[in-house]
Design a protein around this motif. Structure first.
Motif, PDB file in Angstrom:
ATOM      1  N   GLU A 164      22.181 -45.363 -51.727  1.00  0.00           N
ATOM      2  CA  GLU A 164      22.634 -45.520 -50.386  1.00  0.00           C
ATOM      3  C   GLU A 164      21.512 -46.497 -50.029  1.00  0.00           C
ATOM      4  OE1 GLU A 164      23.730 -41.505 -48.802  1.00  0.00           O
ATOM      5  OE2 GLU A 164      22.286 -41.144 -50.108  1.00  0.00           O
ATOM      6  N   GLY A 216      23.510 -48.088 -44.683  1.00  0.00           N
ATOM      7  CA  GLY A 216      24.663 -47.285 -44.278  1.00  0.00           C
ATOM      8  C   GLY A 216      25.830 -47.436 -45.121  1.00  0.00           C
ATOM      9  N   ARG A 222      27.222 -46.795 -49.391  1.00  0.00           N
ATOM     10  CA  ARG A 222      26.932 -45.961 -50.746  1.00  0.00           C
ATOM     11  C   ARG A 222      27.657 -46.486 -51.879  1.00  0.00           C
ATOM     12  NH1 ARG A 222      26.805 -40.275 -48.670  1.00  0.00           N
ATOM     13  NH2 ARG A 222      28.314 -39.691 -50.460  1.00  0.00           N
ATOM     14  N   PRO A 273      28.001 -39.115 -45.705  1.00  0.00           N
ATOM     15  CA  PRO A 273      26.654 -39.664 -45.082  1.00  0.00           C
ATOM     16  C   PRO A 273      26.371 -39.089 -43.892  1.00  0.00           C
ATOM     17  CG  PRO A 273      28.347 -41.501 -45.048  1.00  0.00           C
ATOM     18  CD  PRO A 273      28.837 -40.195 -45.764  1.00  0.00           C
TER      19      PRO A 273
END
Length: 176
Positions: free
Chosen positions: A142, A145, A147, A175
């Motif tokens: 990550e 913002g 992944r 998230p």
């Protein structure tokens, strides 16, 4: 976050994936292609910082102890941080006595199931998976913002098939 698959997308094995965010980079696996001779393959020249450290390459993360995932690690400058499972590092060190495919990795950090670690702007969470190699991990990476879930190698039918079921029923959290 940008991802570049250097090897492993159009061939079986030889996995090499580079992830970049804000001029910081991490490499996931440095595998020897399955079709390569043991001494005839070299690091992808397109990845800077492996032979001579630079400030942007923060480390290499090895998912498990099969040569198509770690086979080129011996060519990396020893100052480059390497992250690997504890059992994988021990197995490869012991194998070095018996075969040239063993490796003596001096880990900077050890992977542990669902225990995240920070590497510059990256948060990396290893997930123990079922695979024929003991101590194999998938990785959630990550940054910014975004992944990436890198499966490495996994299966759902082996001795530890419950790990696959756990991954399906208890996947990485969304998230925050």
């Amino acid at each position: 976050m940008r991802v570049c698959i250097h090897r492993g997308a159009a061939e079986i094995g030889g996995n090499v994936v580079e992830v970049e965010h804000e001029r910081a980079r991490v490499v996931l696996d440095l595998g020897l292609p399955l079709a390569a001779a043991l001494d005839g393959e070299s690091l992808p020249r397109t990845i800077g910082g492996l032979l001579k450290p630079d400030n942007s390459l923060l480390g290499v993360v090895i998912t498990h102890g099969h040569p198509d995932h770690y086979g080129l690690i011996g060519q990396v400058d020893p100052e480059i941080p390497v992250y690997v499972g504890a059992a994988t590092a021990r197995i490869l060190a012991e194998a070095a006595f018996f075969t040239p495919m063993g490796a003596r990795i001096q880990p900077t950090g050890l992977l542990a199931d669902r225990t995240p670690f920070e590497l510059g702007p990256f948060k990396i969470t290893p997930f123990l998976v079922d695979h024929s190699a003991f101590d194999a991990y998938a990785l959630l990476v990550e940054a910014g913002g975004r992944r990436l879930f890198y499966s490495g190698d996994l299966r759902g039918h082996g001795r530890k098939h419950g790990l696959f079921e756990r991954l399906i029923t208890n996947p990485p959290p969304p998230p925050t």
